[in-house]
Design an enzyme around this catalytic site. Structure first.
Site, short mmCIF file in Angstrom:
data_model
loop_
_atom_site.label_atom_id
_atom_site.label_comp_id
_atom_site.label_asym_id
_atom_site.label_seq_id
_atom_site.Cartn_x
_atom_site.Cartn_y
_atom_site.Cartn_z
N CYS A 139 -3.26 -1.14 -9.75
CA CYS A 139 -3.46 0.16 -9.09
C CYS A 139 -4.41 1.03 -9.92
O CYS A 139 -4.16 1.30 -11.09
CB CYS A 139 -2.14 0.89 -8.91
SG CYS A 139 -2.35 2.52 -8.13
N MET A 172 0.84 -1.20 0.00
CA MET A 172 0.00 0.00 0.00
C MET A 172 0.88 1.25 0.00
O MET A 172 1.74 1.40 0.86
CB MET A 172 -0.92 0.00 1.22
CG MET A 172 -1.96 -1.12 1.20
SD MET A 172 -2.97 -1.16 2.71
CE MET A 172 -1.82 -1.99 3.85
#
Length: 340
Positions: free
Chosen positions: A103, A20
């Site tokens: 993403c 992340m």
């Protein structure tokens, strides 16, 4: 049965910590590893930034032996850049290289990277093959179901990536168009796993935030393991709680206030050690709300934690929180956490 990625041996049904951005740094990974994460990744790294020797990209290559097995994740939309980046990553000797084709963030997608590659499977295959050829490390991929509801092509993607040498695949159960909205759809993840052509490990990702849900999805969708992201922020205990539930069928008692404060302090110290006294304090601020979630009337303390400027001041506020809430009965404390 143990899960293998190349020569990396993981336990039966491993729990992976998601990469992340601005979260999965070494201090955060440290506390997650302490609490049972089986495989972790760096924050995702731009292949272009790595080649340009960008300071932030280079810093993301840092990891410790304690974190192994460990993967470095990169993203990009150019074969040559990804190939050169794979060689740079190879030199720091992680356990695997992961490519991010999932993403959904606009600044990544606009560069033709991340989830943007889902619009061109042939390009995705060429990019992946370029990385596989450039490194001796196992190569894995993290991606999504497709670009939108009209292009959920993950079954074809999975077969073709396996054919060019990918050794594990993590699938987030949303399209790029969904971003992080709505429920993750694990049915297509299960379709990939149950495809008789597939023989590499398939990991599922999306919406796993409790031990019962982890076990439910394990049994319903037959994945080899799960990747956990947002549920671990400020709550690294999610990994040990899931493992306990799998082993016993019962919920583990939530961490005590003392343990919450202790792990938060460890995270703080590691953050300051790695980033320095200014940035280390600033970047810890995003974690306090989750570490203290469920404590009644905690707002004033949270405000102090995000305004004080030194490690000593933060430690003092945490000590005050510990002393104040220690007066609560253990039963009342656990009830507040379970209802949070």
């Amino acid at each position: 049965m143990p899960v293998k990625i190349g020569s990396i041996q993981l336990p039966d049904f491993p729990l992976l910590l998601a990469p992340m951005e601005d979260v999965s740094d070494p201090p955060f990974r440290y506390v997650c590893k302490q609490n049972g994460a089986d495989l972790m990744y760096s924050e995702f790294i731009s292949s272009e930034g790595l080649i340009r020797d960008a300071i932030k990209s280079k810093q993301k290559l840092d990891f410790s032996e304690f974190e192994r097995p460990f993967g470095i994740q990169m993203f990009g939309g150019d074969e040559e850049a990804l190939s050169l980046s794979a060689k740079i990553i190879d030199a720091v000797q992680p356990d695997l290289v992961d490519i991010n084709f999932g993403c959904p963030v606009k600044k990544v997608v606009c560069k033709g990277a991340g989830a943007a590659v889902l619009k061109d499977i042939n390009l995705m295959v060429r990019l992946t093959e370029a990385v596989v050829r450039s490194t001796a490390l196992p190569v894995t991929v993290k991606t999504r179901l497709g670009w939108d509801d009209h292009s959920k092509n993950i079954e074809e993607v999975a077969e073709r990536l396996q054919d060019v040498g990918v050794q594990a695949l993590t699938i987030h159960g949303r399209t790029r168009a969904q971003l992080y909205k709505g429920d993750a759809d694990w049915r297509l993840i299960a379709a990939v796993k149950n495809n008789p052509r597939m023989h590499i490990p398939i990991f599922g990702n999306g919406d796993i935030d409790t031990p019962p849900k982890a076990v439910e999805y394990k049994e319903r969708y037959s994945v080899d393991g799960i990747m956990i992201g947002r549920a671990a922020i400020g709550y690294p205990w999610i990994f040990r709680e899931i493992k306990h539930y799998i082993a016993t069928g019962s919920l583990l008692t939530p961490p005590s206030l003392e343990e919450r404060i202790a792990v938060c302090r460890t995270h703080l110290r590691k953050s300051v050690e790695w980033k320095g006294p200014v940035l280390g304090i600033l970047e810890m601020r995003r974690h306090y709300a989750n570490y203290l979630k469920g404590l009644p009337h905690i707002r004033d303390f949270r405000m102090q934690l995000v305004t004080v400027k030194t490690q000593q001041e933060v430690e003092q506020v945490l000590l005050e929180i510990k002393e104040k809430y220690a007066a609560c009965s253990e039963a009342a404390y656990e009830t507040s956490l379970l209802n949070a």
